[in-house]
Design a protein around this motif. Structure first.
Motif, PDB file in Angstrom:
ATOM      1  N   UNK A 218      25.547  40.318  54.093  1.00  0.00           N
ATOM      2  CA  UNK A 218      26.748  39.761  54.729  1.00  0.00           C
ATOM      3  C   UNK A 218      27.739  39.246  53.686  1.00  0.00           C
ATOM      4  N   UNK A 219      27.213  38.687  52.605  1.00  0.00           N
ATOM      5  CA  UNK A 219      28.089  38.237  51.516  1.00  0.00           C
ATOM      6  C   UNK A 219      28.866  39.424  50.939  1.00  0.00           C
ATOM      7  N   UNK A 220      28.149  40.529  50.669  1.00  0.00           N
ATOM      8  CA  UNK A 220      28.811  41.702  50.101  1.00  0.00           C
ATOM      9  C   UNK A 220      29.849  42.266  51.063  1.00  0.00           C
ATOM     10  N   UNK A 221      29.533  42.304  52.344  1.00  0.00           N
ATOM     11  CA  UNK A 221      30.496  42.818  53.324  1.00  0.00           C
ATOM     12  C   UNK A 221      31.752  41.957  53.360  1.00  0.00           C
ATOM     13  N   UNK A 222      31.578  40.645  53.356  1.00  0.00           N
ATOM     14  CA  UNK A 222      32.731  39.736  53.390  1.00  0.00           C
ATOM     15  C   UNK A 222      33.558  39.853  52.114  1.00  0.00           C
ATOM     16  N   UNK A 223      32.877  39.964  50.981  1.00  0.00           N
ATOM     17  CA  UNK A 223      33.583  40.070  49.699  1.00  0.00           C
ATOM     18  C   UNK A 223      34.367  41.380  49.621  1.00  0.00           C
ATOM     19  N   UNK A 224      33.782  42.461  50.099  1.00  0.00           N
ATOM     20  CA  UNK A 224      34.479  43.754  50.116  1.00  0.00           C
ATOM     21  C   UNK A 224      35.720  43.667  51.000  1.00  0.00           C
ATOM     22  N   UNK A 225      35.575  43.077  52.175  1.00  0.00           N
ATOM     23  CA  UNK A 225      36.708  42.934  53.085  1.00  0.00           C
ATOM     24  C   UNK A 225      37.814  42.086  52.462  1.00  0.00           C
ATOM     25  N   UNK A 226      37.438  40.981  51.821  1.00  0.00           N
ATOM     26  CA  UNK A 226      38.416  40.090  51.187  1.00  0.00           C
ATOM     27  C   UNK A 226      39.153  40.818  50.068  1.00  0.00           C
ATOM     28  N   UNK A 227      38.391  41.553  49.250  1.00  0.00           N
ATOM     29  CA  UNK A 227      39.022  42.232  48.125  1.00  0.00           C
ATOM     30  C   UNK A 227      39.897  43.394  48.572  1.00  0.00           C
ATOM     31  N   UNK A 228      39.524  44.060  49.648  1.00  0.00           N
ATOM     32  CA  UNK A 228      40.373  45.140  50.168  1.00  0.00           C
ATOM     33  C   UNK A 228      41.712  44.591  50.642  1.00  0.00           C
ATOM     34  N   UNK A 229      41.696  43.417  51.233  1.00  0.00           N
ATOM     35  CA  UNK A 229      42.951  42.778  51.638  1.00  0.00           C
ATOM     36  C   UNK A 229      43.789  42.454  50.405  1.00  0.00           C
ATOM     37  N   UNK A 230      43.137  41.969  49.348  1.00  0.00           N
ATOM     38  CA  UNK A 230      43.854  41.672  48.101  1.00  0.00           C
ATOM     39  C   UNK A 230      44.467  42.937  47.515  1.00  0.00           C
ATOM     40  N   UNK A 231      43.729  44.038  47.564  1.00  0.00           N
ATOM     41  CA  UNK A 231      44.226  45.308  47.032  1.00  0.00           C
ATOM     42  C   UNK A 231      45.479  45.729  47.802  1.00  0.00           C
ATOM     43  N   UNK A 232      45.460  45.553  49.111  1.00  0.00           N
ATOM     44  CA  UNK A 232      46.634  45.888  49.911  1.00  0.00           C
ATOM     45  C   UNK A 232      47.848  45.077  49.503  1.00  0.00           C
ATOM     46  N   UNK A 233      47.638  43.782  49.296  1.00  0.00           N
ATOM     47  CA  UNK A 233      48.743  42.932  48.849  1.00  0.00           C
ATOM     48  C   UNK A 233      49.226  43.346  47.459  1.00  0.00           C
ATOM     49  N   UNK A 234      48.283  43.673  46.587  1.00  0.00           N
ATOM     50  CA  UNK A 234      48.637  44.083  45.215  1.00  0.00           C
ATOM     51  C   UNK A 234      49.461  45.371  45.242  1.00  0.00           C
ATOM     52  N   UNK A 235      49.065  46.314  46.088  1.00  0.00           N
ATOM     53  CA  UNK A 235      49.813  47.583  46.190  1.00  0.00           C
ATOM     54  C   UNK A 235      51.237  47.338  46.670  1.00  0.00           C
ATOM     55  N   UNK A 236      51.385  46.472  47.667  1.00  0.00           N
ATOM     56  CA  UNK A 236      52.730  46.148  48.162  1.00  0.00           C
ATOM     57  C   UNK A 236      53.566  45.506  47.065  1.00  0.00           C
ATOM     58  N   UNK A 237      52.946  44.626  46.303  1.00  0.00           N
ATOM     59  CA  UNK A 237      53.664  43.964  45.217  1.00  0.00           C
ATOM     60  C   UNK A 237      54.091  44.970  44.148  1.00  0.00           C
ATOM     61  N   UNK A 238      53.225  45.915  43.834  1.00  0.00           N
ATOM     62  CA  UNK A 238      53.563  46.942  42.845  1.00  0.00           C
ATOM     63  C   UNK A 238      54.742  47.770  43.334  1.00  0.00           C
ATOM     64  N   UNK A 239      54.740  48.127  44.612  1.00  0.00           N
ATOM     65  CA  UNK A 239      55.871  48.882  45.164  1.00  0.00           C
ATOM     66  C   UNK A 239      57.176  48.103  45.055  1.00  0.00           C
ATOM     67  N   UNK A 240      57.116  46.819  45.339  1.00  0.00           N
ATOM     68  CA  UNK A 240      58.316  45.988  45.226  1.00  0.00           C
ATOM     69  C   UNK A 240      58.810  45.949  43.781  1.00  0.00           C
ATOM     70  N   UNK A 241      57.888  45.813  42.845  1.00  0.00           N
ATOM     71  CA  UNK A 241      58.275  45.784  41.436  1.00  0.00           C
ATOM     72  C   UNK A 241      58.877  47.117  41.007  1.00  0.00           C
ATOM     73  N   UNK A 242      58.276  48.218  41.478  1.00  0.00           N
ATOM     74  CA  UNK A 242      58.807  49.535  41.114  1.00  0.00           C
ATOM     75  C   UNK A 242      60.212  49.733  41.677  1.00  0.00           C
TER      76      UNK A 242
END
Length: 77
Positions: A5-29
């Motif tokens: 359950x820890x791994x599942x929660x951590x994966x979900x949390x990090x996937x959300x972070x990746x989505x935010x990071x991708x949006x930020x990269x697009x804004x910077x580009x």
């Protein structure tokens, strides 16, 4: 040792972070700002998620989880 359950929660949390990071990269580009450092960070985050998925799958296999390819609630005929 963390449980599955820890791994599942951590994966979900990090996937959300990746989505935010991708949006930020697009804004910077769009703004014409260099994104090499942000893209490197994104790569490291994706590698970390991949490692967490491997560990989650290993734990799932140890626990005798459902076999791959079976649909939850699917027909058994």
């Amino acid at each position: 040792m963390p449980d599955i359950d820890f791994y599942r929660a951590e994966i979900e949390r990090m996937r959300a972070q990746v989505g935010r990071q991708r949006k930020e990269i697009l804004q910077l580009q769009r703004a014409g700002v260099a994104t090499a450092a942000a893209e490197l960070l994104l790569g490291r985050m994706l590698a970390k998620i991949e490692g967490l998925c491997v560990e989650r799958d290993r734990l799932k296999k140890e626990q005798g989880g459902p076999t791959k390819g079976r649909v939850l609630g699917g027909r058994s005929w």
